[in-house]
Design a protein around this motif. Structure first.
Motif, PDB file in Angstrom:
ATOM      1  N   ARG A 124     -47.412  -9.757 -60.961  1.00 27.41           N
ATOM      2  CA  ARG A 124     -46.260 -10.148 -61.783  1.00 27.41           C
ATOM      3  C   ARG A 124     -45.135  -9.105 -61.697  1.00 27.41           C
ATOM      4  NH1 ARG A 124     -50.251  -8.453 -65.304  1.00 27.41           N
ATOM      5  NH2 ARG A 124     -49.726  -6.634 -66.611  1.00 27.41           N
ATOM      6  N   ASP A 125     -45.504  -7.834 -61.474  1.00 21.27           N
ATOM      7  CA  ASP A 125     -44.498  -6.783 -61.360  1.00 21.27           C
ATOM      8  C   ASP A 125     -43.683  -6.946 -60.073  1.00 21.27           C
ATOM      9  OD1 ASP A 125     -45.435  -5.491 -63.743  1.00 21.27           O
ATOM     10  OD2 ASP A 125     -47.102  -4.683 -62.567  1.00 21.27           O
ATOM     11  N   LEU A 126     -44.369  -7.287 -58.986  1.00 24.75           N
ATOM     12  CA  LEU A 126     -43.656  -7.511 -57.729  1.00 24.75           C
ATOM     13  C   LEU A 126     -42.758  -8.741 -57.842  1.00 24.75           C
ATOM     14  CD1 LEU A 126     -43.184  -6.674 -54.804  1.00 24.75           C
ATOM     15  CD2 LEU A 126     -45.113  -8.132 -54.142  1.00 24.75           C
ATOM     16  N   VAL A 127     -43.247  -9.787 -58.502  1.00 23.19           N
ATOM     17  CA  VAL A 127     -42.433 -10.986 -58.701  1.00 23.19           C
ATOM     18  C   VAL A 127     -41.173 -10.650 -59.502  1.00 23.19           C
ATOM     19  CG1 VAL A 127     -42.348 -13.242 -59.823  1.00 23.19           C
ATOM     20  CG2 VAL A 127     -44.383 -12.562 -58.530  1.00 23.19           C
ATOM     21  N   ALA A 128     -41.320  -9.867 -60.565  1.00 25.86           N
ATOM     22  CA  ALA A 128     -40.167  -9.486 -61.392  1.00 25.86           C
ATOM     23  C   ALA A 128     -39.196  -8.607 -60.613  1.00 25.86           C
ATOM     24  CB  ALA A 128     -40.650  -8.763 -62.653  1.00 25.86           C
ATOM     25  N   PHE A 129     -39.740  -7.672 -59.830  1.00 25.78           N
ATOM     26  CA  PHE A 129     -38.893  -6.797 -59.009  1.00 25.78           C
ATOM     27  C   PHE A 129     -38.070  -7.631 -58.032  1.00 25.78           C
ATOM     28  CE2 PHE A 129     -38.054  -4.434 -55.146  1.00 25.78           C
ATOM     29  CZ  PHE A 129     -37.616  -3.209 -55.607  1.00 25.78           C
ATOM     30  N   HIS A 130     -38.729  -8.537 -57.336  1.00 28.77           N
ATOM     31  CA  HIS A 130     -38.029  -9.366 -56.356  1.00 28.77           C
ATOM     32  C   HIS A 130     -36.982 -10.243 -57.039  1.00 28.77           C
ATOM     33  CE1 HIS A 130     -37.307 -11.624 -52.734  1.00 28.77           C
ATOM     34  NE2 HIS A 130     -37.532 -12.745 -53.386  1.00 28.77           N
ATOM     35  N   SER A 131     -37.304 -10.782 -58.198  1.00 28.27           N
ATOM     36  CA  SER A 131     -36.371 -11.629 -58.916  1.00 28.27           C
ATOM     37  C   SER A 131     -35.082 -10.887 -59.244  1.00 28.27           C
ATOM     38  CB  SER A 131     -37.027 -12.150 -60.204  1.00 28.27           C
ATOM     39  OG  SER A 131     -36.146 -12.990 -60.913  1.00 28.27           O
ATOM     40  N   LYS A 147     -32.865 -10.378 -55.925  1.00 25.96           N
ATOM     41  CA  LYS A 147     -32.573 -11.518 -55.066  1.00 25.96           C
ATOM     42  C   LYS A 147     -31.123 -11.542 -54.585  1.00 25.96           C
ATOM     43  CE  LYS A 147     -36.004 -15.048 -56.263  1.00 25.96           C
ATOM     44  NZ  LYS A 147     -36.195 -16.391 -56.840  1.00 25.96           N
ATOM     45  N   MET A 148     -30.181 -11.430 -55.499  1.00 37.67           N
ATOM     46  CA  MET A 148     -28.780 -11.542 -55.121  1.00 37.67           C
ATOM     47  C   MET A 148     -28.339 -10.362 -54.252  1.00 37.67           C
ATOM     48  SD  MET A 148     -27.780 -14.442 -56.278  1.00 37.67           S
ATOM     49  CE  MET A 148     -29.448 -14.977 -55.825  1.00 37.67           C
ATOM     50  N   GLN A 149     -28.873  -9.198 -54.534  1.00 36.48           N
ATOM     51  CA  GLN A 149     -28.526  -8.022 -53.735  1.00 36.48           C
ATOM     52  C   GLN A 149     -29.035  -8.183 -52.306  1.00 36.48           C
ATOM     53  OE1 GLN A 149     -30.014  -4.318 -55.288  1.00 36.48           O
ATOM     54  NE2 GLN A 149     -28.610  -3.065 -54.084  1.00 36.48           N
ATOM     55  N   MET A 150     -30.260  -8.662 -52.146  1.00 37.12           N
ATOM     56  CA  MET A 150     -30.804  -8.887 -50.810  1.00 37.12           C
ATOM     57  C   MET A 150     -30.045  -9.987 -50.085  1.00 37.12           C
ATOM     58  SD  MET A 150     -34.893  -8.601 -51.588  1.00 37.12           S
ATOM     59  CE  MET A 150     -35.347  -8.751 -49.862  1.00 37.12           C
ATOM     60  N   LEU A 151     -29.676 -11.038 -50.798  1.00 39.96           N
ATOM     61  CA  LEU A 151     -28.963 -12.148 -50.196  1.00 39.96           C
ATOM     62  C   LEU A 151     -27.610 -11.708 -49.642  1.00 39.96           C
ATOM     63  CD1 LEU A 151     -29.088 -15.210 -49.677  1.00 39.96           C
ATOM     64  CD2 LEU A 151     -28.024 -15.548 -51.919  1.00 39.96           C
ATOM     65  N   ALA A 152     -26.975 -10.761 -50.304  1.00 39.69           N
ATOM     66  CA  ALA A 152     -25.687 -10.251 -49.836  1.00 39.69           C
ATOM     67  C   ALA A 152     -25.820  -9.463 -48.534  1.00 39.69           C
ATOM     68  CB  ALA A 152     -25.045  -9.371 -50.908  1.00 39.69           C
ATOM     69  N   HIS A 153     -27.012  -8.981 -48.258  1.00 38.43           N
ATOM     70  CA  HIS A 153     -27.227  -8.190 -47.045  1.00 38.43           C
ATOM     71  C   HIS A 153     -27.785  -9.027 -45.890  1.00 38.43           C
ATOM     72  CE1 HIS A 153     -26.488  -3.989 -48.351  1.00 38.43           C
ATOM     73  NE2 HIS A 153     -26.631  -4.538 -49.550  1.00 38.43           N
ATOM     74  N   ARG A 175     -35.214 -14.488 -47.462  1.00 38.07           N
ATOM     75  CA  ARG A 175     -36.151 -15.618 -47.477  1.00 38.07           C
ATOM     76  C   ARG A 175     -37.567 -15.171 -47.113  1.00 38.07           C
ATOM     77  NH1 ARG A 175     -31.464 -18.138 -45.356  1.00 38.07           N
ATOM     78  NH2 ARG A 175     -32.151 -17.735 -43.220  1.00 38.07           N
ATOM     79  N   GLU A 176     -37.677 -14.252 -46.151  1.00 34.58           N
ATOM     80  CA  GLU A 176     -39.001 -13.750 -45.783  1.00 34.58           C
ATOM     81  C   GLU A 176     -39.647 -13.016 -46.947  1.00 34.58           C
ATOM     82  OE1 GLU A 176     -42.460 -12.615 -43.812  1.00 34.58           O
ATOM     83  OE2 GLU A 176     -41.017 -14.223 -43.468  1.00 34.58           O
ATOM     84  N   ALA A 177     -38.875 -12.204 -47.656  1.00 33.54           N
ATOM     85  CA  ALA A 177     -39.415 -11.495 -48.827  1.00 33.54           C
ATOM     86  C   ALA A 177     -39.867 -12.491 -49.887  1.00 33.54           C
ATOM     87  CB  ALA A 177     -38.354 -10.549 -49.396  1.00 33.54           C
ATOM     88  N   GLY A 178     -39.119 -13.572 -50.052  1.00 31.17           N
ATOM     89  CA  GLY A 178     -39.509 -14.596 -51.017  1.00 31.17           C
ATOM     90  C   GLY A 178     -40.824 -15.251 -50.659  1.00 31.17           C
ATOM     91  N   ARG A 179     -41.020 -15.509 -49.369  1.00 25.76           N
ATOM     92  CA  ARG A 179     -42.293 -16.096 -48.934  1.00 25.76           C
ATOM     93  C   ARG A 179     -43.460 -15.154 -49.209  1.00 25.76           C
ATOM     94  NH1 ARG A 179     -38.923 -18.317 -44.730  1.00 25.76           N
ATOM     95  NH2 ARG A 179     -39.219 -16.461 -43.434  1.00 25.76           N
ATOM     96  N   ALA A 195     -47.090  -3.470 -48.003  1.00 27.15           N
ATOM     97  CA  ALA A 195     -46.527  -3.011 -46.732  1.00 27.15           C
ATOM     98  C   ALA A 195     -45.589  -4.054 -46.131  1.00 27.15           C
ATOM     99  CB  ALA A 195     -47.655  -2.685 -45.758  1.00 27.15           C
ATOM    100  N   ASP A 196     -45.996  -5.327 -46.172  1.00 21.72           N
ATOM    101  CA  ASP A 196     -45.160  -6.378 -45.598  1.00 21.72           C
ATOM    102  C   ASP A 196     -43.889  -6.587 -46.421  1.00 21.72           C
ATOM    103  OD1 ASP A 196     -46.930  -6.754 -43.555  1.00 21.72           O
ATOM    104  OD2 ASP A 196     -47.857  -8.555 -44.392  1.00 21.72           O
ATOM    105  N   TYR A 197     -44.009  -6.509 -47.752  1.00 27.09           N
ATOM    106  CA  TYR A 197     -42.820  -6.678 -48.583  1.00 27.09           C
ATOM    107  C   TYR A 197     -41.842  -5.519 -48.364  1.00 27.09           C
ATOM    108  CZ  TYR A 197     -39.686  -7.543 -52.442  1.00 27.09           C
ATOM    109  OH  TYR A 197     -38.542  -7.781 -53.172  1.00 27.09           O
TER     110      TYR A 197
END
Length: 331
Positions: free
Chosen positions: A194-201, A204-210, A216-220, A235-237
């Motif tokens: 749940r911590d990784l999910v919250a971190f990614h959430s 999201k917008m910052q990664m999308l700007a880059h 999308r891969e990080a979301g998967r 490691a993959d994230y």
């Protein structure tokens, strides 16, 4: 790492309670008297605006291999096996000593970024002259020490102090080291899915700007949190996250994010405010205003409308606001 420095008296009075990037830096840029002439190359931005917010790891590879200061200057010389690091006057080959040090340091390196000394045959990351005798035959060389660090850590945020004079490159580097530090803090903790999910959430917008593809891969990957082995997922994230930030944000991708966030709040804003925001975003797209203008207004609206998802995006506060790095108008 020899020459490291972190907390202690030099950090008295600095901001506390926030995640602080650990940044390796060529010692001479911090004012240490380690240059070949016994002097330093103290950088104003690193020692001034940025200093209160990071923990420096100071490194001077020339001193670490025992050259001392002052010392004979060095240069890169062409060879069939690649550039060699030699003393300029006496021609002593220091390549093996420097390579051995770089391999050890790369293996132990645990930082969120690195600022190298520009134009250094040891530490330069761009445009180092390579000689054949007294003739420069290539101006695209990389310092021997820096090259091995870059090879071992291809996603590490890296710059030299010369390039940090460019407003966009400076902003990009600082944004990357703070993003890297936030992820490091998460993965060094006793985190759960749940911590990784919250971190990614939040990112999201910052990664999308880059980099939309890396986003999308990080979301998967996050969708598999709680299913895949924890260390493998981390490691993959981290790889997808670092890949996203290795690509500079563009005006077009920033506009996409701004419009996306505005769309998420459109139902709670009246027609006049929506029109004002659309006009501000268009002005940013046209290069008339800095990114700080639409991001500040959007964040203000998100707070006023209690739009928590938008308000909490790291895109709106990627680093301490006091650094004011988004105030330049895009070229």
């Amino acid at each position: 790492m020899s020459g490291e420095s972190g907390g202690g008296p030099s950090h008295v009075g600095r901001p506390r309670g926030e995640i602080r990037p650990r940044v390796a830096v060529s010692s001479c840029l911090m004012g240490e008297l380690v240059r070949f002439n016994g002097g330093h190359s103290r950088d104003r931005f690193l020692n001034g605006e940025l200093d209160p917010y990071v923990d420096w790891v100071r490194v001077c590879p020339e001193m670490e291999i025992g050259l001392g200061a002052p010392r004979e200057s060095l240069r890169l010389e062409r060879s069939p096996a690649g550039p060699r690091l030699v003393t300029r006057r006496s021609g002593i080959d220091l390549t093996d000593r420097m390579t051995s040090l770089a391999v050890r340091r790369a293996r132990a390196l645990d930082v969120d970024g690195y600022v190298f000394k520009s134009r250094s045959p040891s530490c330069g990351v761009h445009g180092i002259p390579v000689h054949a005798g007294d003739t420069v035959v290539d101006r695209r060389g990389v310092g021997v020490f820096a090259a091995l660090i870059l090879r071992a850590h291809p996603l590490l945020p890296v710059e030299d102090e010369g390039r940090l004079n460019d407003a966009l490159l400076r902003e990009t580097f600082v944004e990357r080291i703070f993003a890297h530090a936030r992820l490091r803090a998460l993965l060094e903790s006793d985190w759960h899915a749940r911590d990784l999910v919250a971190f990614h959430s939040r990112h999201k917008m910052q990664m999308l700007a880059h980099d939309p593809a890396a986003y999308r891969e990080a979301g998967r990957l996050v969708a598999l949190a709680g299913v895949r082995p924890r260390e493998e997922l981390a490691a993959d994230y981290a790889r997808a996250f670092g890949t996203a930030f290795a690509r500079k944000a563009s005006i077009g991708r920033n506009v996409n994010v701004l419009q996306h966030c505005l769309g998420m709040m459109s139902d709670s804003l009246d027609a006049a405010r929506r029109a004002d925001m659309a006009e501000v975003i268009a002005s940013y797209r046209a290069g008339r205003i800095a990114l700080s203008v639409p991001t500040t207004l959007l964040r203000h609206h998100a707070r006023g409308q209690d739009a928590g998802y938008v308000r909490d995006q790291t895109y709106f506060a990627p680093y301490p606001e006091e650094l004011r790095l988004r105030n330049h108008v895009p070229a």
